[in-house]
Design a protein around this motif. Structure first.
Motif, PDB file in Angstrom:
ATOM      1  N   TRP A   1      -2.411 -12.779  10.573  1.00 23.38           N
ATOM      2  CA  TRP A   1      -2.926 -12.879  11.933  1.00 23.38           C
ATOM      3  C   TRP A   1      -2.799 -14.331  12.390  1.00 23.38           C
ATOM      4  CZ3 TRP A   1      -4.253  -8.861  14.988  1.00 23.38           C
ATOM      5  CH2 TRP A   1      -4.501  -7.641  14.371  1.00 23.38           C
ATOM      6  N   TYR A   2      -2.227 -14.510  13.564  1.00 22.14           N
ATOM      7  CA  TYR A   2      -2.147 -15.797  14.237  1.00 22.14           C
ATOM      8  C   TYR A   2      -2.933 -15.720  15.532  1.00 22.14           C
ATOM      9  CZ  TYR A   2       1.806 -17.164  11.225  1.00 22.14           C
ATOM     10  OH  TYR A   2       2.622 -17.498  10.157  1.00 22.14           O
ATOM     11  N   ARG A   3      -3.261 -16.872  16.077  1.00 25.47           N
ATOM     12  CA  ARG A   3      -3.894 -16.893  17.389  1.00 25.47           C
ATOM     13  C   ARG A   3      -3.377 -18.075  18.198  1.00 25.47           C
ATOM     14  NH1 ARG A   3     -10.149 -18.388  15.653  1.00 25.47           N
ATOM     15  NH2 ARG A   3      -9.788 -20.608  15.157  1.00 25.47           N
ATOM     16  N   GLN A   4      -3.442 -17.923  19.510  1.00 25.40           N
ATOM     17  CA  GLN A   4      -3.017 -18.982  20.411  1.00 25.40           C
ATOM     18  C   GLN A   4      -3.954 -19.029  21.610  1.00 25.40           C
ATOM     19  OE1 GLN A   4       1.060 -18.786  21.823  1.00 25.40           O
ATOM     20  NE2 GLN A   4       1.113 -21.012  21.979  1.00 25.40           N
ATOM     21  N   ALA A   5      -4.608 -20.162  21.779  1.00 28.40           N
ATOM     22  CA  ALA A   5      -5.468 -20.401  22.921  1.00 28.40           C
ATOM     23  C   ALA A   5      -4.674 -21.109  24.010  1.00 28.40           C
ATOM     24  CB  ALA A   5      -6.673 -21.240  22.510  1.00 28.40           C
ATOM     25  N   PRO A   6      -5.110 -21.008  25.269  1.00 29.02           N
ATOM     26  CA  PRO A   6      -4.391 -21.676  26.356  1.00 29.02           C
ATOM     27  C   PRO A   6      -4.229 -23.168  26.100  1.00 29.02           C
ATOM     28  CG  PRO A   6      -5.986 -20.151  27.249  1.00 29.02           C
ATOM     29  CD  PRO A   6      -6.249 -20.216  25.774  1.00 29.02           C
ATOM     30  N   GLY A   7      -3.002 -23.666  26.249  1.00 28.21           N
ATOM     31  CA  GLY A   7      -2.725 -25.078  26.072  1.00 28.21           C
ATOM     32  C   GLY A   7      -2.661 -25.547  24.636  1.00 28.21           C
ATOM     33  N   LYS A   8      -2.767 -24.645  23.677  1.00 30.36           N
ATOM     34  CA  LYS A   8      -2.746 -25.009  22.267  1.00 30.36           C
ATOM     35  C   LYS A   8      -1.598 -24.316  21.553  1.00 30.36           C
ATOM     36  CE  LYS A   8      -6.590 -25.471  20.042  1.00 30.36           C
ATOM     37  NZ  LYS A   8      -7.888 -25.163  19.373  1.00 30.36           N
ATOM     38  N   GLU A   9      -1.211 -24.860  20.410  1.00 30.36           N
ATOM     39  CA  GLU A   9      -0.163 -24.252  19.599  1.00 30.36           C
ATOM     40  C   GLU A   9      -0.688 -23.026  18.870  1.00 30.36           C
ATOM     41  OE1 GLU A   9       2.484 -28.237  18.560  1.00 30.36           O
ATOM     42  OE2 GLU A   9       1.379 -27.228  16.977  1.00 30.36           O
ATOM     43  N   ARG A  10       0.227 -22.123  18.568  1.00 35.47           N
ATOM     44  CA  ARG A  10      -0.134 -20.963  17.770  1.00 35.47           C
ATOM     45  C   ARG A  10      -0.500 -21.408  16.357  1.00 35.47           C
ATOM     46  NH1 ARG A  10       3.501 -15.606  18.180  1.00 35.47           N
ATOM     47  NH2 ARG A  10       2.994 -16.152  20.348  1.00 35.47           N
ATOM     48  N   GLU A  11      -1.585 -20.847  15.821  1.00 36.82           N
ATOM     49  CA  GLU A  11      -2.042 -21.231  14.500  1.00 36.82           C
ATOM     50  C   GLU A  11      -2.243 -20.007  13.618  1.00 36.82           C
ATOM     51  OE1 GLU A  11      -5.955 -22.930  14.167  1.00 36.82           O
ATOM     52  OE2 GLU A  11      -6.777 -21.676  15.764  1.00 36.82           O
ATOM     53  N   LEU A  12      -1.999 -20.194  12.329  1.00 35.35           N
ATOM     54  CA  LEU A  12      -2.243 -19.148  11.347  1.00 35.35           C
ATOM     55  C   LEU A  12      -3.738 -19.029  11.106  1.00 35.35           C
ATOM     56  CD1 LEU A  12      -1.188 -17.138   9.185  1.00 35.35           C
ATOM     57  CD2 LEU A  12      -1.150 -19.076   7.600  1.00 35.35           C
ATOM     58  N   VAL A  13      -4.247 -17.812  11.209  1.00 39.94           N
ATOM     59  CA  VAL A  13      -5.663 -17.538  10.997  1.00 39.94           C
ATOM     60  C   VAL A  13      -5.910 -17.007   9.593  1.00 39.94           C
ATOM     61  CG1 VAL A  13      -7.631 -16.155  11.759  1.00 39.94           C
ATOM     62  CG2 VAL A  13      -6.051 -17.117  13.444  1.00 39.94           C
ATOM     63  N   ALA A  14      -5.127 -16.024   9.173  1.00 45.99           N
ATOM     64  CA  ALA A  14      -5.328 -15.376   7.882  1.00 45.99           C
ATOM     65  C   ALA A  14      -4.042 -14.711   7.437  1.00 45.99           C
ATOM     66  CB  ALA A  14      -6.451 -14.339   7.959  1.00 45.99           C
ATOM     67  N   ARG A  15      -3.885 -14.584   6.121  1.00 47.15           N
ATOM     68  CA  ARG A  15      -2.704 -13.944   5.558  1.00 47.15           C
ATOM     69  C   ARG A  15      -3.115 -13.131   4.341  1.00 47.15           C
ATOM     70  NH1 ARG A  15       1.572 -18.027   5.204  1.00 47.15           N
ATOM     71  NH2 ARG A  15       2.228 -17.154   7.219  1.00 47.15           N
TER      72      ARG A  15
END
Length: 116
Positions: free
Chosen positions: A36-50
């Motif tokens: 699971w990745y997430r991306q907030a407005p104005g921020k880079e996509r980040e890895l949340v969990a694997r």
């Protein structure tokens, strides 16, 4: 046709919980690590969990450790992200990812908003 379809997002109050689901089809789900990745407005996509293909190992971003849990059900070709103790900074579009070697697939994303 390969499909990853996320569901379960929505609006939740701080401290609340959500469970995201990722339903997979069109490939051999049990071969693939799921993330699971997430991306907030104005921020880079980040890895949340694997989670590994067998479900035997997991890893998490420091920001979600102790609050989020990734799991998978290979019999039903579905990955999950249980999110507890949600904070406003968890607000983002959450994306499901499947990877096996050079192969990688992405879902369309589901919006999670944590707000009073």
């Amino acid at each position: 046709q390969v499909q990853l379809v996320e569901s379960g997002g929505g609006l939740v109050q701080p401290g609340g919980s959500l469970r995201l689901s990722c339903a997979a089809s069109g490939f051999t789900f049990s071969y693939y690590a799921m993330s699971w990745y997430r991306q907030a407005p104005g921020k880079e996509r980040e890895l949340v969990a694997r989670i590994t293909s067998s479900g035997g190992s997991t890893n998490y971003a420091d920001s979600v450790k102790g609050r989020f849990t990734i799991s998978r059900d290979n019999a039903n070709n579905t990955a999950y992200l249980q999110m507890n103790s949600l904070r406003p900074e968890d607000t983002a579009v959450y994306y499901c990812n499947a990877r096996w070697g050079v192969r990688a697939y992405w879902g369309q994303g589901t919006q999670v908003t944590v707000s009073s």
